[in-house]
Design an enzyme around this catalytic site. Structure first.
Site, short mmCIF file in Angstrom:
data_model
loop_
_atom_site.label_atom_id
_atom_site.label_comp_id
_atom_site.label_asym_id
_atom_site.label_seq_id
_atom_site.Cartn_x
_atom_site.Cartn_y
_atom_site.Cartn_z
N HIS A 1 0.85 -1.20 0.00
CA HIS A 1 0.00 0.00 0.00
C HIS A 1 0.88 1.25 0.00
O HIS A 1 1.95 1.26 0.63
CB HIS A 1 -0.98 0.01 1.17
CG HIS A 1 -0.36 0.03 2.53
ND1 HIS A 1 0.00 1.20 3.18
CD2 HIS A 1 -0.03 -0.98 3.39
CE1 HIS A 1 0.50 0.91 4.37
NE2 HIS A 1 0.51 -0.40 4.52
N ASP B 1 -0.38 4.44 0.76
CA ASP B 1 -0.78 5.44 1.76
C ASP B 1 -0.04 5.18 3.06
O ASP B 1 0.45 4.07 3.32
CB ASP B 1 -2.29 5.42 1.98
CG ASP B 1 -2.77 4.13 2.64
OD1 ASP B 1 -2.45 3.04 2.12
OD2 ASP B 1 -3.44 4.20 3.69
N GLU C 1 -5.08 1.66 3.00
CA GLU C 1 -4.91 0.61 4.02
C GLU C 1 -4.84 1.18 5.42
O GLU C 1 -5.42 0.64 6.36
CB GLU C 1 -3.65 -0.20 3.71
CG GLU C 1 -3.56 -1.53 4.47
CD GLU C 1 -2.93 -1.40 5.85
OE1 GLU C 1 -3.07 -2.32 6.67
OE2 GLU C 1 -2.29 -0.34 6.12
#
Length: 479
Positions: free
Chosen positions: A117, A119, A185
């Site tokens: 992920h 983020d 996430e």
């Protein structure tokens, strides 16, 4: 113990292609990784500089910029089918931008999906950082910065491993590879399930590698074979219709923070075990986790007694663990002599493998309502939930991953559990019941993910790339 490349199962032999070794050796892949490592590190530093946070209270534009930067890295790795996709949340707002890139499999070859992920968590209190959170800094063999370990290093490990295998195998690479880099996430993956359902065929694979976990320690790799589930929610205690003067009315009635504290105290027994009836717990972890190592890794202060019973590993991986992670009450600096009418706390309960989240949530509700202190009004509000996970360690992909980790590190890999949760893995197993899921990672106990001074051990990062390159090159021969 290090094993040679020929020690892998015979069914992982690769195809023959003129000019390319169908089963490149460890040293050939290692040399290719070394040649490109400084460039890999530079790209990782560029990603760390983008504060892409998926929480609704933060500006979305850096998150979108993060997705575009990752998409550009995939294009630079030779991927032609690269997309930035999104899905609406239940409230109609747009979920975090996911990046998906595909290299179709040749006829008869398997497909592997590589997940990470892009983020990150917010920086938090920047005064606690020794460096600027969103400026990657190398120091003492580690790279410091928010997302340096969790999970932008996972992204770069996937891309670097694919790039190296593509270079070494050339036209002999027939393995299908799908990259799936989520963009929400750290915000709880609110659109993960609808995203999977909308793009089910696009993301279908035979093997999935989730690079969002940790190794046993620096120098010893691990395959994460179990994850705890998770439920959370809020508990509110109310005792008055409105606030009143503590001098005029204090004594006959206790304030809400005091009563909430008494209620919270019932959640554990005197030894620190979770005291909620109906929760699954096992004391069956097979890996020894010395107390001294745990104290060091978790930065436990001298004199603090550890909570719970059973082995340290079981307390971490196969027993429930409950924490209060938020408390609504006035800050000390602005507190007045007032009896507060209500107080609220947020709990986070990690669940042992085998626990049904809905049953755990109901058990917490029954407990807090049954233990309402002094007849206070207690309101229980359920929050998020996620299923636990357990790997089929007998699968061909798991055996190959254990070999690749040992080969890359030069020591035998360890099968471990993780006390944390990755709830979306349950969605993957439900939608793709035949898939083999491998949970790996680039972190170590001192990576401090979600905390100040998050960092990545660069030596282990290099080895993680090699392990995944070995996995890809062997899977190229089929499952």
């Amino acid at each position: 113990m290090t094993s040679s490349p020929t020690a892998t199962p015979n069914n992982f032999a690769g195809p023959t292609s003129p000019g390319h070794d169908p089963n490149p050796g460890t040293e050939e892949l290692r040399a290719a990784i070394d040649r490109s490592f400084e460039d890999t590190l530079a790209r990782l530093k560029e990603l760390v500089a983008i504060p892409g946070i998926a929480w609704p209270s933060f500006d979305r534009s850096p998150l979108d910029r993060s997705a575009e930067a990752v998409a550009e890295l995939l294009r630079g790795a030779g991927l032609h089918d690269v997309r930035v996709l999104g899905c609406d949340k239940s409230d109609g707002t747009l979920g975090g931008p996911a990046v998906v890139a595909r290299r179709p499999a040749a006829e008869g070859k398997p497909t592997i999906l590589l997940y990470a992920h892009h983020d990150v968590q917010p920086a938090g209190d920047e005064d606690l950082w020794d460096t600027e959170p969103f400026t990657a800094v190398e120091k003492d063999g580690r790279l410091y910065g928010r997302g340096a370990a969790d999970d932008k290093a996972g992204i770069m490990a996937h891309i670097a491993a694919f790039t190296v295998v593509s270079e070494v195998l050339g036209d002999g690479l027939g393995l299908g590879v799908t990259f799936f880099f989520e963009g929400e996430e750290e915000a709880g993956s609110p659109t993960f399930r609808p995203f999977l359902e909308a793009h089910r065929e696009l993301l279908r694979a035979d093997v999935i590698v989730v690079a969002d976990s940790s190794n046993w320690k620096v120098g010893i790799p691990a395959l994460t074979t179990s994850l705890r589930g998770l439920v959370d929610g809020t508990i509110e205690v109310q005792v008055l219709e409105h606030a009143v003067h503590s001098g005029m009315f204090g004594g006959p009635v206790l304030d809400a923070p005091t009563l909430l504290s008494r209620l919270i105290a019932t959640l554990h027994d005197d030894d620190g075990n979770v005291a909620i009836q109906g929760l699954v717990a096992f004391d069956n972890a097979t890996v020894e986790f010395p107390e001294a190592d745990y104290r060091s890794d978790a930065s436990v202060l001298d004199g603090v007694r550890l909570a719970g019973s059973g082995s340290i590993a079981s307390r971490l991986w196969t027993k429930p663990a409950l924490s209060i992670i938020g408390f609504d009450a006035p800050a000390v600096d602005v507190a007045s002599n007032t009896l507060l009418p209500r107080a609220r706390a947020k709990f986070s309960l990690r669940l042992a493998p085998g626990q049904v989240p809905e049953e755990a949530m109901e058990a917490v509700r029954k407990h807090v309502e049954a233990h309402a202190p002094f007849g206070a009004k207690v309101t229980f509000t359920p929050g998020e939930s996620g299923n636990p996970f357990k790997t089929d360690t007998s699968s061909a992909a798991a055996a190959l991953m254990m070999w690749a980790l040992g080969e890359a590190w030069g020591v035998q890999a360890v099968e471990t559990g993780i006390g944390g949760s990755i709830p979306f893995i349950a969605d993957l197993t439900e939608l793709y019941p035949d898939v083999q899921i491998l949970v790996t990672g680039v972190e170590d106990p001192d990576s401090r993910a979600h905390s100040a001074n998050e960092s990545l051990h660069l030596g282990d990062f290099r080895k993680a790339i090699l392990a995944e390159a070995l996995l890809l090159s062997r899977l190229n021969g089929g499952l």
